[in-house]
Design an enzyme around this catalytic site. Sequence first.
Site, short mmCIF file in Angstrom:
data_model
loop_
_atom_site.label_atom_id
_atom_site.label_comp_id
_atom_site.label_asym_id
_atom_site.label_seq_id
_atom_site.Cartn_x
_atom_site.Cartn_y
_atom_site.Cartn_z
N ASP A 194 0.80 -1.23 0.00
CA ASP A 194 0.00 0.00 0.00
C ASP A 194 0.83 1.27 0.00
OD1 ASP A 194 -2.60 -1.04 -0.16
OD2 ASP A 194 -2.54 -1.62 1.95
N ASP A 244 -6.98 -4.21 -5.94
CA ASP A 244 -6.65 -2.88 -5.40
C ASP A 244 -5.20 -2.49 -5.72
OD1 ASP A 244 -8.38 -4.62 -3.97
OD2 ASP A 244 -8.44 -3.32 -2.23
N1 GLY Z 1 -7.71 -2.44 0.31
C1 GLY Z 1 -8.35 -1.27 -0.01
C2 GLY Z 1 -9.81 -1.25 0.10
O1 GLY Z 1 -10.36 -1.65 1.09
O2 GLY Z 1 -10.42 -0.81 -0.81
#
Ligand code: GLY
Length: 398
Positions: free
Chosen positions: A115, A174
């Site tokens: 992230d 993501d």
């Molecule tokens: N992992 C990012 C989200 O919850 O969208």
Amino acid sequence: MKTHRLVTLLPALALGMTPVISAEAPLADFIRENLEFATAQYTHLLGQVEGKEGLPRTFEQGELKVIPPKDWTSGFFAGSLWYLFEATGKPSWREAARRYTAPIESVKNNTNTHDLGFMLYTSHGQGLRLTGDAHYREVLLTGAGSLSTRFNPAVGCIQSWNARRGWQFPVIIDNMMNLELLTWASRTSGDPKFRDLAIRHADTTIKNHFRADGSSIHVVDYDPATGAIRARQTHQGAADDSAWARGQAWGLYGYTMMARETRQPAYLAQARSIARFLMNHPRLPADRVPYWDFDAPGIPTAPRDASAGAIMCSALFELATLVPPEDAAGYRTFAIGQLRSLGSPAYRANLGENGGFLLMHSTGNLPGKTEIDVPINYADYYFLEALLRCQAGLAPKA
Ligand code: GLY
């Protein structure tokens, strides 16, 4: 380097005043009023955060929830403050943005998360774009190096989470969002290795995450030694074979961004395929703000996810800039409809309410029973980005 798109603010809005802008107001007025509201509401939010240890993420049960820099959402608050600086040109927003960007530097050497793109590019990336501060560039380059360590050539992907829940090398849709840090790093450093990894990741994800209808799976788990697929599952969606709304929005935004960054036709085609799935989905509500999952049980009373709507809206404004004019209008018109919904009283909070966040009705993780029908910092960030992208599209071309 700086562009100030909101030069004149209306007289200061007072706390407690209910915002009013008609759904039929001219688009330029609608955008201006929403940005003015955002400055007033975030002034309130800044006051709420003052003295708290952490960065605001959400507001639940009457309480502002703050998070440390290592949380995946840590960059969005600073990023929203940068957008308010961009909108107003006021140094006070730049200083607020700088203040909430600074603590996030502490994650730049973290190789335990995918992230870093979210955390660093929304905070330091926006700061670099708007100020040219060389220190932000250094932080971002260090972060890009850390993120690159999670790439596995046998798989052709950056690992999202460390092994958990029986997964050995999970990659979530993501993760497409973290690639912009890498394409930027190659552009700024001249070293192609970051961009090459981003392209490998995006190519592998096209192959393995998508279904024939253009929807995507949330989690693909790989064998890290061979790259073989071990499982296709969900983590935050309703089912392994469902279309989790925010995951679809991340995919749309991610491939649109990769199309802009690389000009590769395959990425543009993928973004358009995702857009087709989303825009024509029979269970997309008339106001174009999705339920938390397109296959959620309980539709039409299932919770919405305004964050998915905001991400999708911002992505469609960009997608419209990458296609021929005859195709652009459809994306832009659809995105304007979403923006008008999100900026209406159905989703936009009253001034001084909602913990100081702009949008209501996001859903973070329904299966995990957390953040259901609440404000979330990333919904605000992409809403502001969409407002500015829409406004940029109205500006006369130089
Ligand atoms: N992992 C990012 C989200 O919850 O969208």
